[in-house]
Every structure is written in structure tokens, then in C-alpha cells.
Write a protein that holds these residues in place. Structure first.
Motif, PDB file in Angstrom:
ATOM      1  N   MET A 271       0.832  -1.202   0.000  1.00 23.19           N
ATOM      2  CA  MET A 271       0.000   0.000   0.000  1.00 23.19           C
ATOM      3  C   MET A 271       0.869   1.256   0.000  1.00 23.19           C
ATOM      4  O   MET A 271       0.574   2.236  -0.693  1.00 23.19           O
ATOM      5  CB  MET A 271      -0.934  -0.009   1.208  1.00 23.19           C
ATOM      6  CG  MET A 271      -2.022  -1.075   1.151  1.00 23.19           C
ATOM      7  SD  MET A 271      -3.094  -0.882  -0.309  1.00 23.19           S
ATOM      8  CE  MET A 271      -3.783   0.746  -0.024  1.00 23.19           C
ATOM      9  N   TYR A 272       1.941   1.234   0.782  1.00 26.62           N
ATOM     10  CA  TYR A 272       2.847   2.376   0.841  1.00 26.62           C
ATOM     11  C   TYR A 272       3.438   2.651  -0.540  1.00 26.62           C
ATOM     12  O   TYR A 272       3.440   3.792  -1.029  1.00 26.62           O
ATOM     13  CB  TYR A 272       3.954   2.103   1.854  1.00 26.62           C
ATOM     14  CG  TYR A 272       4.829   3.292   2.161  1.00 26.62           C
ATOM     15  CD1 TYR A 272       4.634   4.046   3.310  1.00 26.62           C
ATOM     16  CD2 TYR A 272       5.859   3.683   1.307  1.00 26.62           C
ATOM     17  CE1 TYR A 272       5.434   5.142   3.607  1.00 26.62           C
ATOM     18  CE2 TYR A 272       6.659   4.775   1.580  1.00 26.62           C
ATOM     19  CZ  TYR A 272       6.442   5.503   2.738  1.00 26.62           C
ATOM     20  OH  TYR A 272       7.226   6.592   3.011  1.00 26.62           O
ATOM     21  N   VAL A 273       3.926   1.602  -1.177  1.00 24.19           N
ATOM     22  CA  VAL A 273       4.528   1.720  -2.500  1.00 24.19           C
ATOM     23  C   VAL A 273       3.521   2.267  -3.511  1.00 24.19           C
ATOM     24  O   VAL A 273       3.830   3.166  -4.299  1.00 24.19           O
ATOM     25  CB  VAL A 273       5.071   0.352  -2.968  1.00 24.19           C
ATOM     26  CG1 VAL A 273       5.432   0.394  -4.453  1.00 24.19           C
ATOM     27  CG2 VAL A 273       6.278  -0.050  -2.136  1.00 24.19           C
ATOM     28  N   GLU A 274       2.301   1.743  -3.478  1.00 21.20           N
ATOM     29  CA  GLU A 274       1.286   2.177  -4.430  1.00 21.20           C
ATOM     30  C   GLU A 274       0.902   3.638  -4.235  1.00 21.20           C
ATOM     31  O   GLU A 274       0.684   4.373  -5.203  1.00 21.20           O
ATOM     32  CB  GLU A 274       0.045   1.282  -4.308  1.00 21.20           C
ATOM     33  CG  GLU A 274       0.259  -0.134  -4.813  1.00 21.20           C
ATOM     34  CD  GLU A 274      -0.989  -0.981  -4.728  1.00 21.20           C
ATOM     35  OE1 GLU A 274      -2.042  -0.439  -4.301  1.00 21.20           O
ATOM     36  OE2 GLU A 274      -0.927  -2.175  -5.077  1.00 21.20           O
ATOM     37  N   ILE A 275       0.813   4.072  -2.971  1.00 28.02           N
ATOM     38  CA  ILE A 275       0.448   5.462  -2.690  1.00 28.02           C
ATOM     39  C   ILE A 275       1.504   6.413  -3.236  1.00 28.02           C
ATOM     40  O   ILE A 275       1.195   7.431  -3.860  1.00 28.02           O
ATOM     41  CB  ILE A 275       0.265   5.684  -1.173  1.00 28.02           C
ATOM     42  CG1 ILE A 275      -0.990   4.950  -0.679  1.00 28.02           C
ATOM     43  CG2 ILE A 275       0.142   7.181  -0.857  1.00 28.02           C
ATOM     44  CD1 ILE A 275      -1.140   4.952   0.830  1.00 28.02           C
ATOM     45  N   VAL A 276       2.773   6.089  -2.989  1.00 32.63           N
ATOM     46  CA  VAL A 276       3.858   6.947  -3.478  1.00 32.63           C
ATOM     47  C   VAL A 276       3.868   6.976  -5.004  1.00 32.63           C
ATOM     48  O   VAL A 276       4.016   8.034  -5.621  1.00 32.63           O
ATOM     49  CB  VAL A 276       5.220   6.459  -2.946  1.00 32.63           C
ATOM     50  CG1 VAL A 276       6.354   7.309  -3.542  1.00 32.63           C
ATOM     51  CG2 VAL A 276       5.264   6.531  -1.425  1.00 32.63           C
ATOM     52  N   GLU A 277       3.676   5.812  -5.630  1.00 37.44           N
ATOM     53  CA  GLU A 277       3.709   5.735  -7.082  1.00 37.44           C
ATOM     54  C   GLU A 277       2.558   6.521  -7.710  1.00 37.44           C
ATOM     55  O   GLU A 277       2.728   7.260  -8.685  1.00 37.44           O
ATOM     56  CB  GLU A 277       3.652   4.275  -7.522  1.00 37.44           C
ATOM     57  CG  GLU A 277       4.122   4.038  -8.948  1.00 37.44           C
ATOM     58  CD  GLU A 277       4.418   2.576  -9.218  1.00 37.44           C
ATOM     59  OE1 GLU A 277       5.405   2.290  -9.892  1.00 37.44           O
ATOM     60  OE2 GLU A 277       3.638   1.720  -8.734  1.00 37.44           O
TER      61      GLU A 277
END
Length: 251
Positions: free
Chosen positions: A77-83
Motif C-alpha cells: 500500500m505504501y509503495v502504491e500510494i507513493v507511485e
């Protein structure tokens, strides 16, 4: 680092901390903070901050809301939010981004502190109290008992009125530990068991969360129902230790 997801997660938060000029909304920052804490710490392990600690309370709530998320899901989720934020990072550019700022990599301890800095702070400061001497909520927050009494005596203010945060004067006085104002408000007819709009908490909840023993004792011995549960299904005494509770309830 062998795990691709862990590598992406590390790269994402390193990128954010190496680019402090990036402007993200507070909503996104809170989400990132919550998932970061789940990944690095797990479930919430600290007491809920008091009402006036606005930033700390917002971050605690963001973490608490998702504390049961599995670690791998939290990293994803963290990765997706930043992306999705379109800030210049994506998971296909890990190598280039990882070496972008070599000076930060020379000191591992300082680098870690920089990483923590971004995800553990908010972009806004705590709200300042209104300086209007005729604003009873402002006077209550500042502990000005005489001004509160004067305004109430004018008869123009409902002692149980709520502000734009869904809180009454008694909530604020209880949270900040202003015993004399707590006494005054109850004498003027304040509902000792009134609930806040959002979290459905009583003034006793706030005095226990903030550990203001004198206020908690006064509320309890003047009709506060300690069995009322808030939106998280917790009573006021769930926020304090056994000794504090004993001091509150003793005659």
C-alpha cells in the motif's frame, strides 16, 4: 536486500525523505505514516495522545485504523500510494533513485534520521487558539475562568454548545486540566456525560486520556458515567492505569 517488495518500500520512503520539497496532502501523509508504522513497528504500542496534541493524535489515529494490516500488504500500500502520487518515483527506477544523493548514504545514522523525519511529521502546525476575548471556546482553552464565567452569565451561550470539532467547553476544560472551569461549567448546567460528535467520548474520557487526575475525580464524583463506551468500544478508564483509576474513584 532480497525481497523485491521490501526493496521497493525502502526505495519509496528514501526517495520521499531525499526530496523534502515534495508537497503531499496531509491525508496522503497520514496514510503513509500509518503504513510505515505498521511495517516498522506493527500494532500501536503507545497511548492515545490528548486532544490538544493535534498532530500526534492525527498520526496515532491513522496508525490505529490500519494496525491489523499484514506487513506485506502495508508495504504494498505504501509503495502504491507513493507511485500514484506522481512525485517522480516508480518501482521500475530503483537503481537510479537509490544513488541519487550519495551524501546521504555516507552516514547511515543520519540517513535513518532523515527517513524518519518525513514520515513522522505533518505539514501543518497545531492550530492556534482564537485570540478573541469574547470567544468562550478560546477563553476555555486558555484557562481564563473569569472570562468564561462572564460570557456564561451573559446568557447568550449554551453551556453545552459544540464547536466545529464537535466538542463542548467541558471536553476542552477536561482535556487541558482546568479544574476550576470544569467546576464552573458543571455548576452552570454542563452535561457531564455529553459525547463528542466524532469519537463519541465523554469529558471523562478526555481527562483520563490526558491524565488530569483532579478533573477526572471531579467529573466522576459529579455524575460522570465511567461505563460509557466511545466509538472504539473503550470506556474512559481503558485509557489510564489501575492506580489512576483508584485515585479517581476513591471517596
Amino acid at each position: 536486500m532480497d525481497d523485491p517488495l521490501e526493496e521497493q518500500f525502502t526505495s519509496a520512503y528514501t526517495f520521499l525523505n531525499n526530496h523534502p520539497e515534495i508537497n503531499l496532502s496531509n491525508e496522503i501523509k497520514l496514510k503513509l505514516y500509518g503504513y510505515y508504522k505498521v511495517v516498522t513497528t506493527g500494532k500501536v504500542d503507545t497511548a492515545k495522545p490528548s486532544l490538544w496534541e493535534i498532530r500526534a493524535r492525527a498520526k496515532w489515529d491513522a496508525w490505529k485504523e490500519i494496525e491489523n494490516t499484514p506487513t506485506e500488504e502495508a508495504m504494498q500500500m505504501y509503495v502504491e500510494i507513493v507511485e500514484k502520487a506522481n512525485v517522480g518515483w516508480n518501482r521500475d527506477q530503483l537503481d537510479d533513485i537509490a544513488i541519487e544523493d550519495e551524501t546521504k548514504e555516507k552516514n547511515k545514522e543520519n540517513t535513518q534520521q532523515e527517513r524518519m523525519k518525513y514520515v513522522s511529521t505533518m505539514s501543518y502546525e497545531e492550530e492556534e487558539d482564537d485570540d478573541d476575548e469574547n470567544d468562550i471556546f478560546s477563553c476555555t482553552k486558555k484557562g481564563d475562568t473569569a472570562a468564561v464565567n462572564k460570557i456564561l452569565d451573559s446568557g447568550e451561550i449554551d453551556v453545552n454548545a459544540k464547536d466545529d470539532q464537535g466538542l463542548t467547553l467541558l471536553h476542552w476544560a477536561s482535556d487541558r486540566g482546568y479544574l476550576e472551569i470544569v467546576k464552573l461549567l458543571i455548576e452552570k448546567g454542563a452535561d457531564v456525560n455529553i459525547l463528542s460528535d466524532e469519537e463519541k467520548e465523554t469529558p471523562l474520557h478526555y481527562s483520563c486520556i490526558s491524565e488530569h487526575l483532579d478533573c477526572a475525580r471531579y467529573l466522576y464524583h459529579h455524575g460522570a458515567n465511567s461505563l460509557i463506551k466511545n466509538s472504539e468500544d473503550l470506556i474512559a478508564f481503558d485509557y489510564c492505569d489501575a492506580q489512576f483509576k483508584e485515585e479517581v474513584i476513591k471517596e
